[in-house]
Design an enzyme around this catalytic site. Structure first.
Site, PDB file in Angstrom:
ATOM      1  N   LYS A  83      -6.682   5.839   0.132  1.00  0.00           N
ATOM      2  CA  LYS A  83      -7.013   4.992  -1.024  1.00  0.00           C
ATOM      3  C   LYS A  83      -8.519   4.804  -1.071  1.00  0.00           C
ATOM      4  CE  LYS A  83      -7.792   1.041  -0.194  1.00  0.00           C
ATOM      5  NZ  LYS A  83      -9.064   0.270   0.107  1.00  0.00           N
TER       6      LYS A  83
ATOM      7  N   ASP B 198      -3.222  -4.562  -0.383  1.00  0.00           N
ATOM      8  CA  ASP B 198      -3.369  -3.202  -0.888  1.00  0.00           C
ATOM      9  C   ASP B 198      -2.054  -2.425  -0.941  1.00  0.00           C
ATOM     10  OD1 ASP B 198      -6.073  -3.499  -1.211  1.00  0.00           O
ATOM     11  OD2 ASP B 198      -6.650  -2.251   0.492  1.00  0.00           O
TER      12      ASP B 198
END
EC number: 2.7.1.148
Length: 274
Positions: free
Chosen positions: A9, A136
């Site tokens: 990510k 996240d």
């Protein structure tokens, strides 16, 4: 056996707005994902087992509590699963490096278990589990370019930049997310603007880069190399660091920058945005 990628990510921009009463921070961020990262495999077993392999396996303890095993426990509890599972994490991304490794691993575990047990990937329970595991994890469960608000778990999909050459560079230092947030100066410098994705990212910033730089000055050296690379479209630190990324106009420029970074002894991943 079910195999799920746990892609790296990156935060194309990360604006920290304020600290919340629950201990998290209100943020605005542009999440994007690489084509490569860790890999999680799950299969039925006579008893629960968890193993870690790969280049960065030595940095984790398979016997300790971690996001993968927490995700697996939460899944079987939420869906009433009585079967045992053998889970293997192929740890290819650096640890504590700002590219969502643990969150991506947890999300991949949830997706793999869902596929194994025929649970639709859009089942709301998966997202509730993800949100409970970390800020996240919902974005990593979604695995696509999004604008994240709130603590990062309120997501709106965004188009753009798929296929763009991407270089990740880590100088070999781990940076504590908690320490970086503690060092943040607390100033709200405003939200993410409008426009196409690249324009919004370029106009943005990473508010965690200055405190991370104070903790790990080598981040500045990485940024200097990436900023000076021919063909770079955008260079920035991701998340709470210490990994930095650069987007390029073509793959050859990305490869040349990767060679320059490797020559300095830094870890690199040459890939592209999905």
């Amino acid at each position: 056996m079910i195999t799920e990628r746990a892609p790296a990510k990156i935060n194309l921009a990360l604006h920290v707005r304020q600290r919340r009463p629950d201990g998290y921070h209100d943020i605005e961020t542009l999440f994007a994902f690489a084509a490569d990262g860790d890999v999680v495999t799950v299969e039925g077993a006579a008893r629960d087992r968890f193993a870690i392999v790969g280049p960065f396996a030595a940095g984790l303890d398979a016997e300790a509590d971690n996001l993968v095993t927490r995700a697996a426990r939460a899944f079987v509890e939420a869906f009433g699963i009585v079967a045992a599972h053998a889970i293997t994490l192929d740890k290819r991304l650096p640890i504590a490096s700002g590219i969502g490794g643990g969150s991506a691993d947890a999300a991949a575990t949830l997706r793999a278990l869902a596929r194994l047990h025929a649970v639709p990937l859009d089942d709301a329970r998966l997202y509730r589990i993800a949100a409970a595991l970390g800020a996240d994890v919902p974005a990593c469960l979604d695995g696509r370019t999004t604008l994240g608000t709130g603590k990062g778990d309120a997501l709106v999909a965004i188009d753009g930049l798929a296929g763009t050459p991407l270089l990740l560079v880590n100088p070999g230092v781990a940076v504590s997310t908690a320490a970086v947030f503690r060092t943040w100066d607390g100033v709200d410098r405003g939200g993410i603007g409008e426009g196409d994705l690249l324009a919004r990212a370029r106009a943005g910033r990473n508010d965690l880069e200055p405190p991370a730089l104070a903790l790990a000055p080598v981040i500045g050296a990485v940024r200097a190399v990436l900023d000076a690379a021919p063909g770079v479209l955008l260079s920035r630190m991701s998340g709470s660091g210490a990994t930095c990324f650069a987007l390029f106009d073509e793959a050859g420029a990305c490869a040349a920058a990767a060679a320059e970074a490797r020559a300095r002894g830094w870890w690199t991943l040459q890939t592209f945005l999905t």
